[in-house]
Write a protein that holds these residues in place. Structure first.
Motif, PDB file in Angstrom:
ATOM      1  N   LEU A  86       0.819  -1.208   0.000  1.00  0.00           N
ATOM      2  CA  LEU A  86       0.000   0.000   0.000  1.00  0.00           C
ATOM      3  C   LEU A  86       0.857   1.264   0.000  1.00  0.00           C
ATOM      4  O   LEU A  86       0.497   2.263  -0.625  1.00  0.00           O
ATOM      5  CB  LEU A  86      -0.930  -0.007   1.222  1.00  0.00           C
ATOM      6  N   ALA A  87       1.999   1.212   0.680  1.00  0.00           N
ATOM      7  CA  ALA A  87       2.871   2.381   0.736  1.00  0.00           C
ATOM      8  C   ALA A  87       3.424   2.746  -0.638  1.00  0.00           C
ATOM      9  O   ALA A  87       3.759   3.909  -0.891  1.00  0.00           O
ATOM     10  CB  ALA A  87       4.021   2.136   1.707  1.00  0.00           C
ATOM     11  N   GLN A  88       3.504   1.763  -1.524  1.00  0.00           N
ATOM     12  CA  GLN A  88       4.068   1.995  -2.850  1.00  0.00           C
ATOM     13  C   GLN A  88       3.014   2.112  -3.952  1.00  0.00           C
ATOM     14  O   GLN A  88       3.366   2.370  -5.106  1.00  0.00           O
ATOM     15  CB  GLN A  88       5.023   0.857  -3.212  1.00  0.00           C
ATOM     16  N   ALA A  89       1.753   1.933  -3.599  1.00  0.00           N
ATOM     17  CA  ALA A  89       0.690   1.942  -4.606  1.00  0.00           C
ATOM     18  C   ALA A  89       0.522   3.336  -5.206  1.00  0.00           C
ATOM     19  O   ALA A  89       0.266   4.302  -4.476  1.00  0.00           O
ATOM     20  CB  ALA A  89      -0.629   1.489  -3.974  1.00  0.00           C
ATOM     21  N   ALA A 125      -5.310   9.294  -0.205  1.00  0.00           N
ATOM     22  CA  ALA A 125      -5.001   8.333   0.854  1.00  0.00           C
ATOM     23  C   ALA A 125      -5.214   8.921   2.240  1.00  0.00           C
ATOM     24  O   ALA A 125      -5.232   8.177   3.231  1.00  0.00           O
ATOM     25  CB  ALA A 125      -3.558   7.849   0.714  1.00  0.00           C
ATOM     26  N   LEU A 126      -5.369  10.229   2.332  1.00  0.00           N
ATOM     27  CA  LEU A 126      -5.606  10.880   3.624  1.00  0.00           C
ATOM     28  C   LEU A 126      -7.085  10.944   3.975  1.00  0.00           C
ATOM     29  O   LEU A 126      -7.448  11.413   5.053  1.00  0.00           O
ATOM     30  CB  LEU A 126      -5.022  12.297   3.601  1.00  0.00           C
ATOM     31  N   LEU A 131      -2.295   0.057   7.921  1.00  0.00           N
ATOM     32  CA  LEU A 131      -1.123  -0.531   7.281  1.00  0.00           C
ATOM     33  C   LEU A 131      -0.452   0.462   6.345  1.00  0.00           C
ATOM     34  O   LEU A 131       0.780   0.521   6.273  1.00  0.00           O
ATOM     35  CB  LEU A 131      -1.522  -1.800   6.518  1.00  0.00           C
ATOM     36  N   TRP A 132      -1.253   1.249   5.626  1.00  0.00           N
ATOM     37  CA  TRP A 132      -0.682   2.283   4.771  1.00  0.00           C
ATOM     38  C   TRP A 132       0.107   3.283   5.608  1.00  0.00           C
ATOM     39  O   TRP A 132       1.207   3.691   5.237  1.00  0.00           O
ATOM     40  CB  TRP A 132      -1.799   2.997   4.006  1.00  0.00           C
ATOM     41  N   ARG A 153       4.088   3.978   4.995  1.00  0.00           N
ATOM     42  CA  ARG A 153       4.562   5.319   4.672  1.00  0.00           C
ATOM     43  C   ARG A 153       5.446   5.883   5.790  1.00  0.00           C
ATOM     44  O   ARG A 153       6.454   6.547   5.533  1.00  0.00           O
ATOM     45  CB  ARG A 153       3.371   6.245   4.442  1.00  0.00           C
ATOM     46  N   GLY A 154       5.047   5.608   7.019  1.00  0.00           N
ATOM     47  CA  GLY A 154       5.775   6.177   8.153  1.00  0.00           C
ATOM     48  C   GLY A 154       7.125   5.542   8.399  1.00  0.00           C
ATOM     49  O   GLY A 154       8.039   6.203   8.919  1.00  0.00           O
TER      50      GLY A 154
END
Length: 253
Positions: A92-95, A103-104, A144-145, A149-150
């Motif tokens: 998800l971080a790379q989608a 995404a926010l 999870l996203w 990302r974090g």
């Protein structure tokens, strides 16, 4: 870059779907029927890009493939589900579809969880806990996203996703269910790096308690001085000191 505007599900849509799930079980067909009956629960951003439901479907397919590798649809053990969380966070971080402000939006994640892959939600968290479907930091996939990302160390790092794969669930919760920490990628990553260093010097069984102590100390210090304004070296040293204090406090008890 053209922004993909993802479908959004209103709060009442989540509630209506959960009521329907009591009769039909959690499945996409049931929620699609709801969207057909109550079209006003679905929306898109009015402007700023192109509307696409396909991007959400593609995200769901990717998540299903990861879940299948972890044993879905069998019940599975916690270890398998933890593995799913790690790989899904990285995915998800790379989608590309989630690289924008979409995404926010909590309602974007509500749509993904409630309409696209509700069966994954109840597989990961048996039952029909509303917070796992609705948007927010407890949404099955939004959480999870946030982790991916974090805790992304960057493309040039030799172990880019090492933090995502190393931190256990309790440590993740301590970081990402604390808005004062989770709102800053620098602070989230610094705390995770502090956990990693501490875990190399003491027994794993004591890390849960130490992490909780460290987070309490950090939140107090963050009230006195905004840690996000420290430069990289100062932040690293401050977090290391906080974990040392937490370990010393644990030893004294």
């Amino acid at each position: 870059m053209t922004v993909a505007l993802l479908p959004r599900l209103k709060s009442i849509g989540v509630d209506t779907a959960l009521e329907r799930f009591h009769e039909t079980g959690a499945n996409t067909r049931s929620t699609l029927n709801i969207l057909s009956d109550y079209s006003d629960v679905l929306s898109f951003a009015p402007s700023g890009g192109y509307k696409t439901g396909k991007a959400a479907v593609d995200l769901g397919q990717g998540l299903k493939q990861i879940a299948q590798s972890a044993g879905f649809p069998r019940r599975g053990n916690q270890s398998a589900k933890a593995g799913f969380d790690q790989e899904a966070a990285i995915y998800l971080a790379q989608a590309p579809a989630l690289s924008s402000g979409e995404a926010l939006r909590n309602d974007v994640w509500a749509f993904l969880a409630t309409v696209i892959v509700p069966e994954l939600v109840v597989w990961r968290f048996p039952g029909e806990n509303r917070s796992r479907f609705a948007g927010g930091n407890r949404n099955t996939f939004q959480r999870l996203w946030m982790r991916g990302r974090g805790l992304d160390r960057g493309e040039d790092h030799a172990d880019r996703w090492g933090l995502v794969r190393a931190l256990p669930e309790d440590a993740m919760v301590q970081i990402f269910e604390r808005p004062s920490i989770a709102s800053s990628q620098r602070l989230s990553a610094a705390v995770a790096e502090g956990w990693m260093r501490a875990s190399m010097t003491i027994e794993t069984s004591t890390m849960e308690d130490i992490m909780r102590r460290a987070i309490k100390i950090l939140r107090i210090r963050n009230e006195i001085i905004d840690l996000t304004y420290l430069d990289a070296e100062q932040l690293e040293k401050t977090v290391a000191t906080i974990f040392d204090d937490a370990m010393n406090a644990k030893s004294a008890t």
